[in-house]
Enzyme design. Structure first.
Site, PDB file in Angstrom:
ATOM      1  N   GLU A   1       0.863  -1.189   0.000  1.00  0.00           N
ATOM      2  CA  GLU A   1       0.000   0.000   0.000  1.00  0.00           C
ATOM      3  C   GLU A   1       0.893   1.231   0.000  1.00  0.00           C
ATOM      4  O   GLU A   1       2.120   1.116   0.012  1.00  0.00           O
ATOM      5  CB  GLU A   1      -0.928  -0.011   1.227  1.00  0.00           C
TER       6      GLU A   1
ATOM      7  N   LEU B   1      -3.457  -1.768   5.950  1.00  0.00           N
ATOM      8  CA  LEU B   1      -4.520  -1.157   6.746  1.00  0.00           C
ATOM      9  C   LEU B   1      -5.836  -1.221   5.961  1.00  0.00           C
ATOM     10  O   LEU B   1      -5.854  -0.944   4.763  1.00  0.00           O
ATOM     11  CB  LEU B   1      -4.178   0.301   7.040  1.00  0.00           C
TER      12      LEU B   1
HETATM   13  N1  PMP Z   1      -2.926   2.657   4.505  1.00  0.00           N
HETATM   14  C1  PMP Z   1      -2.154   3.330   5.379  1.00  0.00           C
HETATM   15  C2  PMP Z   1      -0.828   2.760   5.745  1.00  0.00           C
HETATM   16  C3  PMP Z   1      -2.591   4.556   5.920  1.00  0.00           C
HETATM   17  O1  PMP Z   1      -1.829   5.215   6.800  1.00  0.00           O
HETATM   18  C4  PMP Z   1      -3.842   5.086   5.512  1.00  0.00           C
HETATM   19  C5  PMP Z   1      -4.314   6.407   6.040  1.00  0.00           C
HETATM   20  N2  PMP Z   1      -4.780   6.316   7.328  1.00  0.00           N
HETATM   21  C6  PMP Z   1      -4.610   4.342   4.609  1.00  0.00           C
HETATM   22  C7  PMP Z   1      -4.132   3.132   4.135  1.00  0.00           C
HETATM   23  C8  PMP Z   1      -5.971   4.830   4.157  1.00  0.00           C
HETATM   24  O2  PMP Z   1      -6.910   4.696   5.173  1.00  0.00           O
HETATM   25  P1  PMP Z   1      -8.167   5.685   5.281  1.00  0.00           P
HETATM   26  O3  PMP Z   1      -8.867   5.599   3.969  1.00  0.00           O
HETATM   27  O4  PMP Z   1      -8.965   5.145   6.393  1.00  0.00           O
HETATM   28  O5  PMP Z   1      -7.595   7.031   5.529  1.00  0.00           O
END
Ligand code: PMP
Length: 281
Positions: free
Chosen positions: A180, A204
């Site tokens: 990611e 995540l």
């Molecule tokens: N991956 C990582 C490692 C992140 O830090 C984030 C941001 N919080 C995301 C994915 C995206 O998550 P979200 O859409 O909940 O912001």
């Protein structure tokens, strides 16, 4: 206007927001966080963020710092007191302050809860028009990336490397596959189909990812959840990322190679439009 922040139950001018040097968040990165977007003074995907917070706390056997209702009030108050129309709310919970021992502190320790706002232009982010550049870099993180901890050194190093190379984000790579972004989920588009890594301990579970999956389904856009390699990404028709503050962001270059002719493609433009339509409704 002086920003008002929240520290352990109190609303304070930002210069007065202080925590202990013994806080385990500071000493061990023993803490979790959430970032929620605010558009037109309203929170976006807030319930999903609170659900993920609960999961992160549970996985680390950390107590809730207060009730969910109190967290709702905190978010609403920070928006109101800072007259925030567009931007983000950052909130962090740590296991609290105690004498420095690796094992959890004995007896009752009060968790630390802090939160603050950051005003930013999100909807009309100019990057969404041009698309952004990403680089690839080895994924140096630990094995529980599904927990949203404040242990963000590897992502910070990756993002810095990206900036030094004239890019805005780094896609982290493990065994040849993209995991990611340093602060976002990663996607490619091939023959009209979206490909993004399946959920596991390796990434995540993005709240924006979750909303996007639902919107894409409603719109009849197919999303395949599987790993993809850097080579596949370089050969993709389109690429993009999602995060709470960037929503759906087109990527037009990976490691210096133009993707999809260097312009945001039709699939990502459609998905961003759908996301914004719902978020601004
Ligand atoms: N991956 C990582 C490692 C992140 O830090 C984030 C941001 N919080 C995301 C994915 C995206 O998550 P979200 O859409 O909940 O912001």
């Amino acid at each position: 206007m002086v920003r008002t922040v929240f520290v352990n139950g109190e609303y304070l001018p930002e210069s007065e927001g202080k925590i202990s040097i013994f806080d385990r968040g500071f000493l061990f990165a023993d803490g979790v966080y959430e970032v929620s977007a605010v558009i037109n003074g309203k929170l976006v995907d807030y319930a999903a963020h609170m659900e993920r917070l609960g999961r992160s706390l549970k996985e680390l056997r950390m107590a809730w710092p207060c009730t969910r209702d109190e967290l709702d009030v905190m978010h609403a108050e920070l928006i109101k007191r800072n007259a925030l129309t567009e931007g983000i709310i950052y909130m962090q919970v740590t296991r609290g302050a105690a004498d420095r021992t690796f094992n959890f502190p004995k007896g009752e320790v009060t968790p630390t809860l802090i939160a603050f706002t950051q005003a930013m232009s999100l909807v009309s982010n100019p990057n969404a028009v041009t698309g952004i550049k990403v680089i690839t870099t080895p994924d140096l993180r630990w094995a529980r990336r599904d927990i949203k901890t404040v242990m963000l050194l590897a992502p910070a190093l990756g993002k810095q490397e990206a900036y030094e190379k004239g890019a805005q984000e780094a896609w982290m790579v493990e065994d040849g596959f993209v995991t990611e972004g340093t602060s976002s989920n990663a996607y490619i588009v091939k023959d009209g189909k979206v490909i993004t890594r399946h959920l596991s301990n390796e990434i995540l579970a993005g709240c924006t990812r979750r909303a996007l999956m639902r919107l894409a389904k409603e719109e009849g856009v197919e999303i395949i959840e599987r790993k993809f390699t850097v080579e596949e990404a370089l050969a993709a028709d389109e690429a993009f990322l999602t995060s709470a503050s960037q929503f759906v962001m087109p990527i037009v270059e990976i490691d210096g190679k133009r993707i999809g002719g260097g312009q945001p493609g039709p699939v990502v433009r459609k998905l961003r439009e759908l996301f914004l339509k719902e978020a601004t409704a």
